[in-house]
Motif scaffolding. Structure first.
Motif, PDB file in Angstrom:
ATOM      1  N   LYS A 131      44.035  25.551 -33.094  1.00  0.00           N
ATOM      2  CA  LYS A 131      44.523  25.755 -34.457  1.00  0.00           C
ATOM      3  C   LYS A 131      45.842  26.529 -34.478  1.00  0.00           C
ATOM      4  O   LYS A 131      46.503  26.592 -35.515  1.00  0.00           O
ATOM      5  CB  LYS A 131      43.481  26.512 -35.287  1.00  0.00           C
ATOM      6  CG  LYS A 131      42.161  25.756 -35.505  1.00  0.00           C
ATOM      7  CD  LYS A 131      41.187  26.616 -36.291  1.00  0.00           C
ATOM      8  CE  LYS A 131      39.869  25.886 -36.552  1.00  0.00           C
ATOM      9  NZ  LYS A 131      40.023  24.765 -37.506  1.00  0.00           N
ATOM     10  N   ARG A 132      46.195  27.139 -33.349  1.00  0.00           N
ATOM     11  CA  ARG A 132      47.423  27.937 -33.256  1.00  0.00           C
ATOM     12  C   ARG A 132      48.435  27.322 -32.295  1.00  0.00           C
ATOM     13  O   ARG A 132      49.398  27.967 -31.893  1.00  0.00           O
ATOM     14  CB  ARG A 132      47.091  29.363 -32.783  1.00  0.00           C
ATOM     15  CG  ARG A 132      46.101  30.105 -33.671  1.00  0.00           C
ATOM     16  CD  ARG A 132      46.720  30.485 -35.001  1.00  0.00           C
ATOM     17  NE  ARG A 132      45.758  31.231 -35.816  1.00  0.00           N
ATOM     18  CZ  ARG A 132      44.984  30.674 -36.736  1.00  0.00           C
ATOM     19  NH1 ARG A 132      45.053  29.350 -36.946  1.00  0.00           N
ATOM     20  NH2 ARG A 132      44.146  31.403 -37.445  1.00  0.00           N
ATOM     21  N   GLY A 133      48.191  26.071 -31.910  1.00  0.00           N
ATOM     22  CA  GLY A 133      49.098  25.406 -30.981  1.00  0.00           C
ATOM     23  C   GLY A 133      48.979  25.902 -29.562  1.00  0.00           C
ATOM     24  O   GLY A 133      49.906  25.738 -28.760  1.00  0.00           O
ATOM     25  N   LEU A 134      47.831  26.495 -29.219  1.00  0.00           N
ATOM     26  CA  LEU A 134      47.606  27.062 -27.890  1.00  0.00           C
ATOM     27  C   LEU A 134      46.376  26.415 -27.251  1.00  0.00           C
ATOM     28  O   LEU A 134      45.725  25.560 -27.847  1.00  0.00           O
ATOM     29  CB  LEU A 134      47.404  28.579 -27.990  1.00  0.00           C
ATOM     30  CG  LEU A 134      48.575  29.373 -28.579  1.00  0.00           C
ATOM     31  CD1 LEU A 134      48.153  30.809 -28.861  1.00  0.00           C
ATOM     32  CD2 LEU A 134      49.770  29.334 -27.625  1.00  0.00           C
ATOM     33  N   THR A 135      46.078  26.813 -26.030  1.00  0.00           N
ATOM     34  CA  THR A 135      44.864  26.371 -25.345  1.00  0.00           C
ATOM     35  C   THR A 135      44.104  27.593 -24.851  1.00  0.00           C
ATOM     36  O   THR A 135      44.682  28.656 -24.636  1.00  0.00           O
ATOM     37  CB  THR A 135      45.185  25.469 -24.136  1.00  0.00           C
ATOM     38  OG1 THR A 135      46.032  26.189 -23.227  1.00  0.00           O
ATOM     39  CG2 THR A 135      45.881  24.192 -24.572  1.00  0.00           C
ATOM     40  N   ALA A 136      42.814  27.420 -24.655  1.00  0.00           N
ATOM     41  CA  ALA A 136      41.965  28.524 -24.190  1.00  0.00           C
ATOM     42  C   ALA A 136      42.097  28.638 -22.676  1.00  0.00           C
ATOM     43  O   ALA A 136      41.202  28.271 -21.914  1.00  0.00           O
ATOM     44  CB  ALA A 136      40.514  28.273 -24.601  1.00  0.00           C
ATOM     45  N   ALA A 137      43.226  29.177 -22.238  1.00  0.00           N
ATOM     46  CA  ALA A 137      43.587  29.175 -20.826  1.00  0.00           C
ATOM     47  C   ALA A 137      43.122  30.407 -20.068  1.00  0.00           C
ATOM     48  O   ALA A 137      43.451  30.573 -18.895  1.00  0.00           O
ATOM     49  CB  ALA A 137      45.102  29.040 -20.681  1.00  0.00           C
ATOM     50  N   ALA A 138      42.357  31.289 -20.721  1.00  0.00           N
ATOM     51  CA  ALA A 138      41.860  32.492 -20.051  1.00  0.00           C
ATOM     52  C   ALA A 138      40.403  32.307 -19.623  1.00  0.00           C
ATOM     53  O   ALA A 138      39.624  33.257 -19.637  1.00  0.00           O
ATOM     54  CB  ALA A 138      42.002  33.712 -20.951  1.00  0.00           C
ATOM     55  N   GLY A 139      40.063  31.084 -19.252  1.00  0.00           N
ATOM     56  CA  GLY A 139      38.727  30.800 -18.740  1.00  0.00           C
ATOM     57  C   GLY A 139      37.838  30.024 -19.679  1.00  0.00           C
ATOM     58  O   GLY A 139      36.797  29.506 -19.265  1.00  0.00           O
ATOM     59  N   GLY A 140      38.212  29.908 -20.942  1.00  0.00           N
ATOM     60  CA  GLY A 140      37.372  29.191 -21.893  1.00  0.00           C
ATOM     61  C   GLY A 140      37.161  27.738 -21.523  1.00  0.00           C
ATOM     62  O   GLY A 140      36.036  27.231 -21.543  1.00  0.00           O
ATOM     63  N   LEU A 141      38.249  27.041 -21.179  1.00  0.00           N
ATOM     64  CA  LEU A 141      38.146  25.634 -20.820  1.00  0.00           C
ATOM     65  C   LEU A 141      37.448  25.449 -19.473  1.00  0.00           C
ATOM     66  O   LEU A 141      36.868  24.392 -19.210  1.00  0.00           O
ATOM     67  CB  LEU A 141      39.538  24.997 -20.763  1.00  0.00           C
ATOM     68  CG  LEU A 141      40.359  25.070 -22.055  1.00  0.00           C
ATOM     69  CD1 LEU A 141      41.715  24.414 -21.848  1.00  0.00           C
ATOM     70  CD2 LEU A 141      39.618  24.429 -23.215  1.00  0.00           C
ATOM     71  N   LEU A 142      37.506  26.460 -18.627  1.00  0.00           N
ATOM     72  CA  LEU A 142      36.926  26.370 -17.295  1.00  0.00           C
ATOM     73  C   LEU A 142      35.449  26.737 -17.274  1.00  0.00           C
ATOM     74  O   LEU A 142      34.662  26.129 -16.544  1.00  0.00           O
ATOM     75  CB  LEU A 142      37.693  27.289 -16.338  1.00  0.00           C
ATOM     76  CG  LEU A 142      39.194  27.032 -16.220  1.00  0.00           C
ATOM     77  CD1 LEU A 142      39.840  28.126 -15.385  1.00  0.00           C
ATOM     78  CD2 LEU A 142      39.461  25.659 -15.630  1.00  0.00           C
ATOM     79  N   ARG A 143      35.075  27.722 -18.080  1.00  0.00           N
ATOM     80  CA  ARG A 143      33.713  28.258 -17.992  1.00  0.00           C
ATOM     81  C   ARG A 143      32.740  27.669 -19.007  1.00  0.00           C
ATOM     82  O   ARG A 143      31.555  27.549 -18.712  1.00  0.00           O
ATOM     83  CB  ARG A 143      33.737  29.782 -18.158  1.00  0.00           C
ATOM     84  CG  ARG A 143      34.321  30.531 -16.969  1.00  0.00           C
ATOM     85  CD  ARG A 143      34.073  32.032 -17.081  1.00  0.00           C
ATOM     86  NE  ARG A 143      34.381  32.711 -15.834  1.00  0.00           N
ATOM     87  CZ  ARG A 143      35.444  33.477 -15.633  1.00  0.00           C
ATOM     88  NH1 ARG A 143      36.316  33.673 -16.616  1.00  0.00           N
ATOM     89  NH2 ARG A 143      35.648  34.054 -14.462  1.00  0.00           N
ATOM     90  N   LEU A 144      33.221  27.341 -20.200  1.00  0.00           N
ATOM     91  CA  LEU A 144      32.290  26.992 -21.273  1.00  0.00           C
ATOM     92  C   LEU A 144      31.428  25.787 -20.903  1.00  0.00           C
ATOM     93  O   LEU A 144      30.220  25.788 -21.136  1.00  0.00           O
ATOM     94  CB  LEU A 144      33.049  26.728 -22.574  1.00  0.00           C
ATOM     95  CG  LEU A 144      32.165  26.564 -23.810  1.00  0.00           C
ATOM     96  CD1 LEU A 144      31.324  27.811 -24.061  1.00  0.00           C
ATOM     97  CD2 LEU A 144      33.010  26.244 -25.038  1.00  0.00           C
ATOM     98  N   GLN A 145      32.027  24.752 -20.312  1.00  0.00           N
ATOM     99  CA  GLN A 145      31.249  23.554 -19.983  1.00  0.00           C
ATOM    100  C   GLN A 145      30.269  23.789 -18.832  1.00  0.00           C
ATOM    101  O   GLN A 145      29.363  22.992 -18.615  1.00  0.00           O
ATOM    102  CB  GLN A 145      32.173  22.391 -19.628  1.00  0.00           C
ATOM    103  CG  GLN A 145      33.017  22.612 -18.386  1.00  0.00           C
ATOM    104  CD  GLN A 145      33.808  21.364 -18.029  1.00  0.00           C
ATOM    105  OE1 GLN A 145      33.284  20.257 -18.065  1.00  0.00           O
ATOM    106  NE2 GLN A 145      35.080  21.546 -17.694  1.00  0.00           N
ATOM    107  N   ARG A 146      30.416  24.898 -18.119  1.00  0.00           N
ATOM    108  CA  ARG A 146      29.441  25.263 -17.092  1.00  0.00           C
ATOM    109  C   ARG A 146      28.274  26.055 -17.673  1.00  0.00           C
ATOM    110  O   ARG A 146      27.257  26.229 -17.003  1.00  0.00           O
ATOM    111  CB  ARG A 146      30.116  26.109 -15.991  1.00  0.00           C
ATOM    112  CG  ARG A 146      31.150  25.356 -15.170  1.00  0.00           C
ATOM    113  CD  ARG A 146      31.885  26.319 -14.250  1.00  0.00           C
ATOM    114  NE  ARG A 146      32.875  25.624 -13.443  1.00  0.00           N
ATOM    115  CZ  ARG A 146      32.785  25.431 -12.136  1.00  0.00           C
ATOM    116  NH1 ARG A 146      31.715  25.881 -11.491  1.00  0.00           N
ATOM    117  NH2 ARG A 146      33.722  24.796 -11.471  1.00  0.00           N
ATOM    118  N   ARG A 147      28.454  26.555 -18.890  1.00  0.00           N
ATOM    119  CA  ARG A 147      27.436  27.397 -19.504  1.00  0.00           C
ATOM    120  C   ARG A 147      26.564  26.635 -20.502  1.00  0.00           C
ATOM    121  O   ARG A 147      25.418  27.015 -20.726  1.00  0.00           O
ATOM    122  CB  ARG A 147      28.095  28.573 -20.246  1.00  0.00           C
ATOM    123  CG  ARG A 147      29.056  29.410 -19.422  1.00  0.00           C
ATOM    124  CD  ARG A 147      28.316  30.296 -18.433  1.00  0.00           C
ATOM    125  NE  ARG A 147      29.203  31.311 -17.899  1.00  0.00           N
ATOM    126  CZ  ARG A 147      29.978  31.157 -16.833  1.00  0.00           C
ATOM    127  NH1 ARG A 147      29.951  30.001 -16.178  1.00  0.00           N
ATOM    128  NH2 ARG A 147      30.761  32.133 -16.398  1.00  0.00           N
TER     129      ARG A 147
END
Length: 255
Positions: A131-147
């Motif tokens: 929503k802010r033109g950014l990506t969740a690059a501090a682990g969100g994209l990497l960890r969430l799908q593992r959880r």
């Protein structure tokens, strides 16, 4: 010198980190990131500390990166540890998130870097970066799908929507739900239960669980050896056996 933005207190074998920028909903600044990194170094190097708990002051966990600081060109990243002094290299020892209010963007990524999560029933999580033109690059994209399940993770990332803690608990991302205002107390009770166990065994067990996710069947038993063998040879292992024989509580030294 600026006033500390992280309150650090010891409670027996538990180290409590409280993000303390309530005027900014505990948004992550560069200063606070360095203070978190220093506190986690303390947790890992002190043999008399077994567990960490991280929380936020004034009823909010963390609203993410301080966007005012970002607009000034500041990024709350610590070399070698990443965002918030935490997400790229969490501590060796167990870390519990105690969540009240909002854990959004980088705040949710801090939560995902923790080993256990206790949250108020009214807490909310979210990765609104798109929503802010950014990506969740501090682990969100990497960890969430593992959880959590893949399609749920994809929905949360692509919509950027708020996610109630009660829903997170339903898919076992949140370990324990607490009444509003009681998340820290519940997290401390869990931390005390964990801290009653041998500290070297706790750290080694965490490391094997975290690191073995991509180990092959052929190598996994050999690779765990470097973590578990020092525990077998430790003074605490001998103390644990002797305490069982003596029918008394063990006296851990972390050695």
């Amino acid at each position: 010198m600026s006033a500390p933005e992280l309150a650090v207190t010891e409670r027996g074998r538990v180290l409590v980190l409280e993000m303390n920028r309530p005027e900014a909903r505990n948004a992550m600044s560069l200063q606070m990131a360095h203070e978190i990194a220093d506190a986690l170094d303390l947790l890992d190097t002190r043999p008399d500390l077994s567990v960490g708990v991280i929380t936020g002051a004034n009823g909010t966990f963390c609203a993410g990166m301080d966007l005012k600081g970002f607009a000034r060109g500041e990024r709350p990243v610590v070399e070698g540890r990443g965002f918030a002094g935490l997400v790229q290299r969490p501590p060796r020892k167990p870390l519990i998130a105690a969540v009240e209010g909002y854990a959004l963007a980088g705040g949710f990524e801090i939560v995902l870097a923790c080993d256990l999560i206790v949250a108020s029933r009214e807490a909310r999580f979210g990765l609104p970066e798109v929503k802010r033109g950014l990506t969740a690059a501090a682990g969100g994209l990497l960890r969430l799908q593992r959880r959590i399940p893949y399609h749920l993770a994809m929905n949360l990332v692509l919509t950027g929507r708020m996610w109630p803690a009660t829903e997170a608990a339903a898919v076992h991302l949140v370990n324990d739900l607490a009444e509003p205002g009681e998340a820290l107390d519940a997290a401390l009770a869990l931390a005390d239960e964990i801290a009653g166990n041998a500290p070297l065994a706790l750290a080694a067990s965490k490391q094997v669980l975290v690191r073995s996710q991509d180990w092959s069947l052929e190598e996994m038993f050999e690779r765990q050896h470097e973590f578990v063998q020092p525990v077998r040879e430790s003074a605490d292992a001998r103390e644990g056996a002797q305490a069982f024989v003596d029918k008394r509580a063990p006296r851990w030294t972390g050695t």
